[in-house]
Design a protein around this motif. Structure first.
Motif, PDB file in Angstrom:
ATOM      1  N   SER A  16      51.758 -23.591  36.256  1.00  0.00           N
ATOM      2  CA  SER A  16      51.220 -24.936  36.054  1.00  0.00           C
ATOM      3  C   SER A  16      49.778 -25.048  36.510  1.00  0.00           C
ATOM      4  CB  SER A  16      52.062 -25.999  36.770  1.00  0.00           C
ATOM      5  OG  SER A  16      53.337 -26.007  36.230  1.00  0.00           O
ATOM      6  N   GLU A  17      49.038 -24.022  36.336  1.00  0.00           N
ATOM      7  CA  GLU A  17      47.622 -24.062  36.692  1.00  0.00           C
ATOM      8  C   GLU A  17      46.813 -24.267  35.425  1.00  0.00           C
ATOM      9  OE1 GLU A  17      46.200 -20.827  38.970  1.00  0.00           O
ATOM     10  OE2 GLU A  17      47.605 -21.189  40.626  1.00  0.00           O
ATOM     11  N   TYR A  18      45.886 -25.174  35.516  1.00  0.00           N
ATOM     12  CA  TYR A  18      45.085 -25.507  34.340  1.00  0.00           C
ATOM     13  C   TYR A  18      43.843 -24.640  34.248  1.00  0.00           C
ATOM     14  CZ  TYR A  18      47.917 -29.579  33.395  1.00  0.00           C
ATOM     15  OH  TYR A  18      48.956 -30.401  33.081  1.00  0.00           O
ATOM     16  N   TYR A  19      43.626 -24.115  33.066  1.00  0.00           N
ATOM     17  CA  TYR A  19      42.362 -23.463  32.780  1.00  0.00           C
ATOM     18  C   TYR A  19      41.353 -24.527  32.329  1.00  0.00           C
ATOM     19  CZ  TYR A  19      44.953 -19.075  32.697  1.00  0.00           C
ATOM     20  OH  TYR A  19      45.715 -18.009  33.026  1.00  0.00           O
ATOM     21  N   LEU A  20      41.861 -25.449  31.616  1.00  0.00           N
ATOM     22  CA  LEU A  20      41.001 -26.528  31.111  1.00  0.00           C
ATOM     23  C   LEU A  20      41.793 -27.828  31.175  1.00  0.00           C
ATOM     24  CD1 LEU A  20      38.382 -27.413  29.668  1.00  0.00           C
ATOM     25  CD2 LEU A  20      39.518 -26.919  27.508  1.00  0.00           C
ATOM     26  N   GLU A  21      41.329 -28.736  31.997  1.00  0.00           N
ATOM     27  CA  GLU A  21      42.035 -30.011  32.131  1.00  0.00           C
ATOM     28  C   GLU A  21      41.286 -31.089  31.380  1.00  0.00           C
ATOM     29  OE1 GLU A  21      44.389 -31.490  35.786  1.00  0.00           O
ATOM     30  OE2 GLU A  21      42.878 -30.104  36.537  1.00  0.00           O
ATOM     31  N   SER A  22      42.035 -32.100  30.959  1.00  0.00           N
ATOM     32  CA  SER A  22      41.405 -33.144  30.149  1.00  0.00           C
ATOM     33  C   SER A  22      40.234 -33.805  30.886  1.00  0.00           C
ATOM     34  CB  SER A  22      42.423 -34.197  29.749  1.00  0.00           C
ATOM     35  OG  SER A  22      43.002 -34.727  30.904  1.00  0.00           O
TER      36      SER A  22
END
Lengths: 730, 301
Positions: free
Chosen positions: A521-527
């Motif tokens: 659940s790690e974001y590379y690209l978050e909104s």
């Protein structure tokens, strides 16, 4: 005769236009109602808008709120508009009074007018008086809105791509078109009925009976018919055939207020289409009214019905409407028949003004009730006369449109993709046939009135354009079995472009594209990161997805259905998930260019695993986890599908102790487990964190070893803090 | 000229109001329609006004079919036996309404007639008495100066003075403008005074259509006495409608002119023989009696 001809010839200069005095008379006879509806119309929306403008003008900037007074005016406007719409009946009854008032027949029918002239004069003079105040009110409201926008900056902002004034004009035009239809229907009823009682009663009833008949016929024919979306069939007809139907349809289309598509407030072409349809259907009603008016005789006045066929159709519609209850429960048939007979005979007694020829009424009642019940039963047991089982031949199909996405999702893709190539058409037909075959194998006893759609991945609408010009539409909930077949569509010519068009067809995404890893659940690209981007986020989305589409199109169907690589990340866009595999060079390079470096999935964060519950789900013979809306029949087919996991009582789970994260078998499974995997074979699954992963069949023995170890550990150690039903909440 | 050729009119499919009726009404005629209730008088008037559409035959005015023909209808004015339909109008509004449809409407004539009957212009007709309502529509009709005026129960509700006034208005129009008036009335005295031609209808058929003098001259009441007793069968050469013996005096109603009737009694040596002309009402009653539409049953009952 010669004398007569010469006399006629002597006076051509004295010929008068008969229309002017007739119109004048019509105006005078409607003057009172005209004044009333003008006042009501002017007090309705113009006043509401003025009050709203005042509210916004006097409120604190950024906290614009609508006052109770404005809400009151708004409710009042709705009520007043409804009253002015209903006033159409009064105007029609005034103008066509000679059709039901015997004393007026001689006066108006003796006037030197042709039947057509009289009809047109009465029709249009009334219509002008009916519409003029409403359109005046619309004009004033529109002008007020222009002033409001000029005065108030907050109102200048575009509202879903449209300004407020346009919305007002659009709404007024749609209501006006519905009013024209209401008025024309009233004229039609006046031409059919001959007495004041029937004219009033059926003027009201026709507005209910038309939408009711459409709903009833749709329900009777199609309810419980697999794959037929009753709303799709019913809604367009409902919207276009009656004012009440238009109002109901309007509200149904307003269901998703935020969506421009199909929303009559925001979609200009949709609203214009509706107005044109309403006017076209009104023209048909008007033509029918004129023909019946022309055919009826002066002496028909005071008869309840000049054309009794209308009454019989009305009664048949009413009886058919009542049989709908039979579809809910067949045990209701006896009380239903009693109720139908009672209702029918009440209408007969009213219509015949007593009990004369009552035996004829009884026969008519028996025939109608029997015919309606038979029709309903036939429709039910033939499932819409076999319509649900029809699948077109590939040779007959010109093109097929389907809202397909190569992803597993709960949400149905908005737009359909159209395929014309033979292989794609065959793939859709194969999936379609597979759905119907499964449906035919089912134990039908559990099927209910409410329909029986599969609970699968997402609802899909299949629209065939046949070579004969015919169209055929079906809606199904796909299981992953059908997705498995439909994934062939990835190989269709030009798929890349179609895929992108589909994603970006509905404009800007509500939630911007995000990229995360699968498990951690790690974001590379978050909104939220988009806020820092110099360009609009959609530009980035389009670029990323264009590269992803290239990779997708490069995959084989087998690679899509049963991937051997483990995805290293997933793209979330429009509620759909697209997995990025290590071989997806284009999208990985693009992300790399953007400064986003993806790491392999098997580099699992040890800490994360230790902190997460890992649950193994038993091997089972049938993988169809949730099959139907109601009941849980054993299906003969198997499906494994993605992340939208659903509860079923035919499996077991065991939660792994923390120590198992170091277990060799577990670590091996973690390297091969797939979030997206479609197979017909039964498999083990496991929850890691909140992610459901499938263990491909070739690793079943490893999974079984782990399972046995876990079961043993559970016996020895207890539940180590977790309840077995922990995941049942999901 | 008005022509009805083989006209059939049915109502509800099972009641024949007019059965193959042939009728000719010459221009400038004051034509009286007589008949029992339901004989078809009003039906004829409504056919002539273009309100009804016949199932068979032709209804022609001045060579043109009437139904759906505004040109002809603008020369025809129909006054039915009711006045309730005008209730919401004032006389002025009603006049203006009709004025638009009738190209020959004369304001001058209207004012002249109105001043004769002294009707208020701006009062709602609903507030008029029955007779005033009738006067109102009659003066409007005459002011419209139609070529054909159809009056159903023309004098209903009018007081004796007004009857005279209205009759005079009608007669003036007939004389001045060659108006053709078709009048249906149960008041045969009125018909007698206004009409020069009458038609007798019964059960949808025209029994006769002749000028009034001819009708009157063709039926007589005979009062006579003989030295011996006779029955109706003893006078086979006479067309007897009614035969009654009161002690020694015979009261006989017979068709035929005076000479024919006198000749019928010649061989019977009457003690006296008086021929009395019948009123239209008497003619109507006796003609109807022959057709079984008499009051005898009621009297016997």
């Amino acid at each position: 005769m010669a004398q007569a001809i010469s006399k006629t010839a002597e006076k051509p200069e004295k010929r008068l236009s008969f229309i002017k005095p007739y119109l004048k008379n019509s105006f005078l006879s409607n003057l009172k109602i005209l004044v009333v509806i003008t006042i009501l119309d002017l007090l309705s929306f113009p006043l509401t808008l003025i009050s709203m403008t005042y509210d916004i003008k006097t409120s604190v900037k950024g906290q614009e709120d609508i006052s109770v007074i404005t809400m009151f005016f708004f409710v009042m406007a709705i009520v007043f508009t409804a009253l002015t719409v209903l006033a159409g009946i009064i105007i029609v009854m005034n103008n066509f009074s000679y059709l039901y008032k015997k004393q007026n027949t001689d006066m108006y029918l003796a006037l030197p007018l042709k039947t057509s002239q009289r009809f047109l004069c009465d029709y249009f003079s009334g219509l002008v008086m009916y519409l003029a105040p409403f359109l005046l009110s619309g004009g004033i409201t529109a002008i007020v809105s222009v002033v409001t926008r000029a005065l108030l900056p907050s109102m200048r902002e575009e509202f879903y791509g449209l300004n407020f004034t346009e919305m007002i004009i659009r709404a007024y035009l749609m209501v006006a078109a519905a009013m024209v239809m209401f008025y024309t229907l009233s004229v039609l009823v006046s031409a059919i009925c001959g007495s004041i009682f029937e004219t009033i009663m059926y003027n009201i009833m026709i507005n209910g009976i038309i939408p009711m008949l459409i709903v009833v016929l749709t329900v009777v024919i199609y309810s419980g018919t697999f794959g037929i979306n009753m709303m799709n069939i019913m809604l367009p007809i409902l919207l276009r055939t009656s004012p009440l139907g238009a109002a109901i349809g309007f509200c149904l289309k307003m269901d998703d207020f935020n969506t421009a598509e199909g929303n009559l407030f925001f979609d200009g072409s949709e609203a214009a289409g509706l107005v044109l349809w309403l006017l076209a259907v009104t023209a048909v009603y008007g033509a029918a009214a004129y023909l019946l008016y022309r055919k009826r005789k002066a002496e028909d006045v005071s008869k309840p019905f000049v054309y009794k066929a209308f009454y019989y159709v009305f009664m048949a519609a009413l009886m058919l409407g009542m049989t709908v209850f039979m579809l809910i429960d067949e045990d209701l048939i006896l009380p239903l028949v009693v109720a139908m007979v009672v209702v029918y005979l009440i209408f007969e007694v009213v219509n015949n003004r007593g009990f004369k020829k009552f035996w004829v009424s009884l026969i008519r009642c028996a025939v109608t009730v029997a015919a309606c019940i038979t029709f309903t039963f036939v429709c039910k047991y033939t499932e819409g006369f076999g319509v649900s089982k029809r699948v077109p031949d590939a040779n007959d199909v010109k093109s097929v449109s389907i809202n397909y996405i190569p992803s597993l999702a709960d949400e149905t893709p908005d737009e359909q993709i159209t395929f014309t190539d033979e292989e794609s058409v065959k793939a859709v037909i194969e999936a379609h046939r597979s759905l119907i075959d499964k449906y035919n194998d089912l134990d039908r006893s559990f099927l209910s009135f409410d329909g029986h759609y599969y609970y699968g991945t997402y609802d899909v609408e299949i629209s065939y354009a046949l070579k004969g010009g015919e169209t055929m539409e079906r809606v199904y909930s796909l299981t992953s079995d059908e997705i498995f077949i439909l994934n062939k569509l990835v190989e269709a010519p030009d798929f890349e472009k179609k895929f992108l068009d589909n994603i970006f067809s509905s404009g800007e995404c509500d939630y911007p594209l995000e990229i995360s890893d699968i498990i951690n659940s790690e974001y590379y690209l978050e909104s939220m990161e988009y806020n820092y981007l110099t360009r609009g986020h959609q530009d980035y989305e389009m670029e990323i997805m264009a590269e992803y589409a290239k990779d997708l199109a490069a995959r084989t169907v087998d690679q899509i259905n049963t991937p051997t690589e483990q995805p290293i990340a997933m793209i979330n866009i429009h509620y759909y998930r697209y997995y990025i595999y290590p071989s997806d060079k284009n999208v990985i390079a693009k992300l790399d260019e953007m400064g986003i470096k993806l790491y392999p999935q098997n580099e699992i964060d040890q800490e994360f695993l230790e902190d997460s519950a890992v649950t193994l789900i038993s091997y089972r013979k049938e993988n169809a986890i949730h099959d139907y809306m109601y009941g849980s029949p054993k299906s003969k087919y198997v499906s494994v599908y993605g992340w939208n996991y659903y509860e079923d009582d035919d499996y077991e789970t065991v939660t792994l102790p923390d120590e198992f994260v170091s277990d060799e078998g577990f670590r091996e499974l973690m390297k091969v487990a797939q979030p997206y995997y479609i197979t017909q074979e039964p498999v083990y699954k496991m929850f890691v964190g909140s992610e459901l992963l499938f263990i491909p069949p070739q690793y079943t023995s490893t999974a079984k070893e782990l399972w046995d170890k876990a079961v043993l550990a559970k016996k020895l150690l207890g539940n180590y803090g977790y309840e077995d039903d922990y995941y049942e909440e999901y | 000229m008005i022509e009805l050729k083989q006209v059939t009119k049915t109502f509800g499919g099972d009641f024949t109001a007019l059965d193959n009726v042939d009728l000719v009404i010459p221009k400038g005629t004051a034509f009286g329609l007589l008949g029992s209730n339901g004989a078809g008088k009003s039906t004829i008037l409504r056919l002539l006004a273009g309100i009804y559409r016949q199932e068979g035959g032709e209804v022609i005015i001045d060579g043109e079919k009437v139904y759906d023909n505004p040109t002809i209808k603008s020369r025809v004015f129909f006054i039915n036996d009711e006045t309730i339909q005008y209730g919401n109008f004032t006389l002025k509004k009603l006049k203006n309404f009709y004025k638009g449809f009738y190209p020959n409407f004369s304001e001058e004539l209207f004012e002249k007639l109105r001043s004769t009957v002294k009707l208020p212009l701006d009062k709602k007709i609903n507030d008029f008495s029955k007779g005033m309502k009738r006067q109102a529509i009659v003066i409007i009709a005459i002011a419209c100066q139609p070529d054909y005026l159809m009056l159903d129960e023309a004098f209903d509700g009018l007081d004796p003075t007004m009857r005279i006034i209205v009759k005079r208005m009608l007669v003036d129009a007939i004389i001045d403008r060659e108006l053709t008036a078709v009048i249906s009335s149960h008041n045969l005295k009125e018909i007698n005074e206004v009409c020069d031609t009458v038609a007798l209808l019964h059960q949808g058929k025209v029994l006769f259509s002749r000028d009034l003098d001819s009708v009157k001259g063709n039926i007589h009441k005979v009062q006579t006495a003989f030295n011996k007793d006779y029955t109706q069968e003893d006078f086979p050469e006479l067309d007897i409608l009614h035969f009654e013996k009161n002690q020694s005096v015979y009261h006989i109603i017979a068709r035929g002119d005076e000479d024919t009737i006198r000749a019928g009694f010649a061989g019977k040596s009457p003690l006296f023989l008086d021929l009395i002309p019948l009123t239209l009402e008497e003619i109507f009653i006796y003609e109807m009696e022959v057709l079984g539409y008499g009051s005898g049953d009621l009297e016997n009952g």
